[in-house]
Design an enzyme around this catalytic site. Structure first.
Site, PDB file in Angstrom:
ATOM      1  N   HIS A 556       0.853  -1.190   0.000  1.00  0.00           N
ATOM      2  CA  HIS A 556       0.000   0.000   0.000  1.00  0.00           C
ATOM      3  C   HIS A 556       0.888   1.238   0.000  1.00  0.00           C
ATOM      4  CE1 HIS A 556       1.200  -0.561   4.160  1.00  0.00           C
ATOM      5  NE2 HIS A 556       0.925   0.706   4.372  1.00  0.00           N
ATOM      6  N   ARG A 638       6.639  -9.182  16.727  1.00  0.00           N
ATOM      7  CA  ARG A 638       7.339  -8.051  16.100  1.00  0.00           C
ATOM      8  C   ARG A 638       6.719  -6.753  16.597  1.00  0.00           C
ATOM      9  NH1 ARG A 638       6.295  -4.591  11.690  1.00  0.00           N
ATOM     10  NH2 ARG A 638       7.962  -4.303  10.137  1.00  0.00           N
TER      11      ARG A 638
END
Length: 726
Positions: A556, A638
């Site tokens: 994106h 993460r």
């Protein structure tokens, strides 16, 4: 009484129109079929739902085609006389033609729609559903339930093209792509517009320097686009809904009512150029859609050695912009190459198009100036002399704003001359050249190992108490859990005692440090404001990683809607169009996968990758020049601080201002408490109340005594607890 030859010719024309458009079976109204299909859908009668929804789409398409064909045929049949016969008032000649046109349309539509055109007038909400391709959304589910996979995929794709921000359909499309037995050719747009297909193909070949193929595709795009424009204009003569019009037609006189409706039709016709130049699913149109074809064609024809056609296209472009210096210079070159005796004339179809458009604009602007109407001109090429004096100032402002919003290449090149970074120890690991792009950088040592651990502790302590998705499934993949925490929420949790105050404050400080680094590197002469700050963690779901094919975050861009097929990025809502720069400050690397990657505009060709680690900051401009995504996190957790910046103070992050105010209040309270402790210690020494010698850190000793007093009752205040931590 025998019919006149004119009336006989008209009936013959209507018969031809009826036979060419009609069919043996009557056409059922599309809105009734749609309603019946919806009822069958919710009753889970999948065969009937699929049949009725398909019939509703077919009925809608035939209705639109009938209206267009009848408008075209009757326009040719009921032409206008040059002037009324001598002695006859002009009104009778005018309205004689109006009545003939109305009769022609009524008879043509009556034949095509089995004598009841009024039955096909649907409610505006239903009309919008079909314009937005909503029936395909239901149809794809029905086909899937019936195990008709090819039709399910094509229906889903057709809906998704026009509704690219529909999250549920995005997930469905990803499932179809992973599904065994689904072929690539199944992903086809059943409502594809021919001029858009050809236009995007032409741009692709043009960008690849394949000018021979580009010419063929762009010529087809132009031809199909003009046909689509003609169809749109024909439908403008049908029923129209004018938003914001509160006048009732009964309050208007004959000529006022005629003028109001005619201006409405003219504005609709003018708007058609926006309709054909706006891709389905988008809000913004391609500016100068028709003129730009001739700019591209003149260059492409020149590259393949066809100077005569190149000159014709350049001359046609000058119909829109007669003083364009670049094209005028090209015209001189073409004329020299062809010889002085060669005649170069623009295309007649475009000359007629421009002449007609200017005549319509002249009437509309007259109504704006004298009848109080409004008009948003869709064409930037409209001559200024056509615009009323009262509107010229606004017209110039709009043009100046468009010029300023255009990308400034010189400014971008100037920004490459970087100044020194504002913090010692921070190092540039990779620049734009090493990252194979523009406006990109990777910096290390922004945070220390200890600081990363503190912020990670904050993320772990907040857990499901934060905002974002609170540990639920990620919005982008079912194989990961997602947690998010804003700076304000972190400080509020610290106030409640849920997390450590120092860790929450460090989140605020680390994000501000990152902002100063990004500002000094990319925009040293222009202030960046926070648009949004988010501490985010993605955790791989256990037992769900085998055979995984999706991404942690799909490709994106941050301030526009990426359109890989069109090789462009649409800067329009729901994208955050006010964002100018983005950054990610990583906190750990003890996980598998999760690398950030950049791609070309096609969202497929990877140009660079960045491996997260503690204290690493990745920053880049937020536009279509930097499409990016995140590979799947297949094991571990993460965590990073995601940051977005803007040049616009009106779009600055409001929660951040509240967080900064909360820190100021806390620091003021702590300073006041420190002064109180100091005064108490001094008073104790003067009165001899305390036999102990002064401690090197009187504040800690004082706090300890107060804690001891509170502990006698088994209670310690939150304020005292925070002070002790500090």
């Amino acid at each position: 009484m025998p019919a006149s030859p004119g009336r006989l010719c008209r009936h013959l024309l209507l018969l031809l129109l009826g036979f060419s458009l009609g069919s043996c079976s009557p056409l059922a109204p599309f809105d009734l079929l749609y309603a019946d299909g919806g009822r069958a859908y919710f009753a889970q009668d999948w065969p009937r739902a699929a049949e009725l929804l398909q019939r509703s789409l077919h009925s809608y398409a035939r209705l639109q085609d009938a209206r267009r064909q009848c408008q075209r045929g009757c326009q040719a049949e009921a032409g206008w006389a040059a002037r009324p016969p001598l002695g006859q008032p002009w009104e009778t000649g005018f309205f004689d033609r109006v009545l003939q046109r109305a009769e022609c349309l009524e008879e043509c539509l009556g034949r095509r729609l089995d004598g009841q055109p009024s039955l096909h007038r649907a409610a505006p909400e239903i009309q919008r559903d079909f314009e937005e391709r909503e029936p395909y959304n239901y149809l794809q589910v029905a086909f899937f339930k019936l195990k008709r996979l090819d039709e399910a995929v094509s229906s889903a794709h057709t809906f998704f093209v026009a509704n690219p921000q529909h999250l549920q359909m995005r997930e469905d499309m990803e499932k179809y792509q992973r599904m065994a037995g689904v072929k690539a050719e199944s992903f086809r747009d059943l409502e594809a517009m021919p001029h858009w297909v050809a236009y995007e193909a032409g741009l692709h070949h043009y960008s690849a320097d394949d000018y021979q193929q580009a010419v063929a595709e762009l010529e087809e795009s132009l031809s199909e686009g003009l046909l689509a424009l003609q169809d749109c204009r024909a439908l403008c003569e049908g029923l129209q809904e004018e938003e914001g019009e509160e006048e009732e037609e009964t309050q208007l006189g004959l000529y006022e009512a005629i003028a109001a409706h005619y201006i409405q039709v003219l504005k609709c016709r003018q708007k058609c150029v926006l309709d054909i130049s706006t891709k389905p699913g988008r809000v913004s149109s391609v500016e100068d859609f028709i003129p730009s074809h001739f700019d591209l064609l003149q260059f492409a024809y020149d590259q393949v050695g066809k100077q005569a056609l190149a000159a014709e296209c350049a001359a046609t472009y000058l119909l829109f912009y007669p003083s364009d210096e670049r094209i005028l210079e090209k015209m001189k070159q073409y004329q020299t190459a062809l010889g002085a005796e060669a005649s170069v004339v623009p295309r007649e179809v475009i000359r007629s198009y421009v002449r007609r458009s200017l005549m319509e604009k002249k009437l509309i602007y007259y109504a704006v100036e004298h009848l109080g109407k409004t008009f948003d001109d869709p064409d930037p090429w409209t001559p200024e002399e056509l615009i009323p004096e009262s509107m010229k100032a606004k017209h110039r402002e709009d043009q100046e704003r468009q010029r300023l919003e255009a990308p400034d290449v010189g400014q971008q090149q100037q920004q490459q001359q970087r100044g020194p970074l504002p913090f010692e120890g921070v190092t540039i690991t990779m620049d734009s050249q090493q990252l194979n792009g523009s406006q990109r950088v990777v910096l290390d040592r922004v945070l220390t190992e200890s600081e990363c651990k503190d912020v990670l502790r904050l993320a772990k302590a907040a857990g499901g108490s934060g905002d974002g998705y609170r540990g639920r499934r990620s919005p982008h993949t079912p194989h990961e859990r997602f947690e998010g925490l804003t700076v304000l929420k972190a400080l509020q949790l610290a106030e409640e005692g849920t997390v450590n105050w120092r860790d929450a404050k460090l989140l605020l400080q680390a994000s501000e440090k990152s902002r100063e680094i990004v500002e000094s590197y990319f925009t040293p002469e222009k202030k960046l404001y926070f648009s949004f700050t988010h501490l985010v963690c993605r955790t791989a779901a256990e037992g769900e990683q085998e055979g995984r094919m999706d991404l942690s975050h799909p490709v994106h861009a941050d301030n526009c809607l990426l359109d890989p097929e069109g090789n462009t990025c649409w800067k329009e809502p729901p994208a955050y169009i006010y964002r100018d720069y983005s950054a990610i400050l990583y906190l750990n690397d003890d996980f598998q996968g999760g690398n950030l990657f950049f791609t070309e505009m096609d969202a497929v060709t990877v140009t660079a990758q960045v491996r997260p680690k503690c204290g690493r900051l990745v920053a880049f401009s937020s536009g279509g020049e930097n499409p990016h995504g995140v590979w799947a996190v297949t094991r571990g957790r993460r965590c990073a601080i995601a940051l977005w910046y803007t040049f616009s103070p009106e779009h600055s992050e409001q929660e951040r201002s509240q967080a900064e105010e909360l820190v100021k209040q806390k620091e003021a309270e702590q300073e006041e408490s420190h002064l109180d402790d100091k005064e108490n210690a001094e008073a104790g020494r003067r009165t001899g109340d305390s036999p102990e010698p002064p401690a090197p850190k009187g504040r800690a000793r004082s706090a300890g005594r107060r804690s001891k007093q509170h502990s006698e009752s088994g209670v310690q205040s939150k304020e005292q607890q925070t002070r002790d931590e500090l």
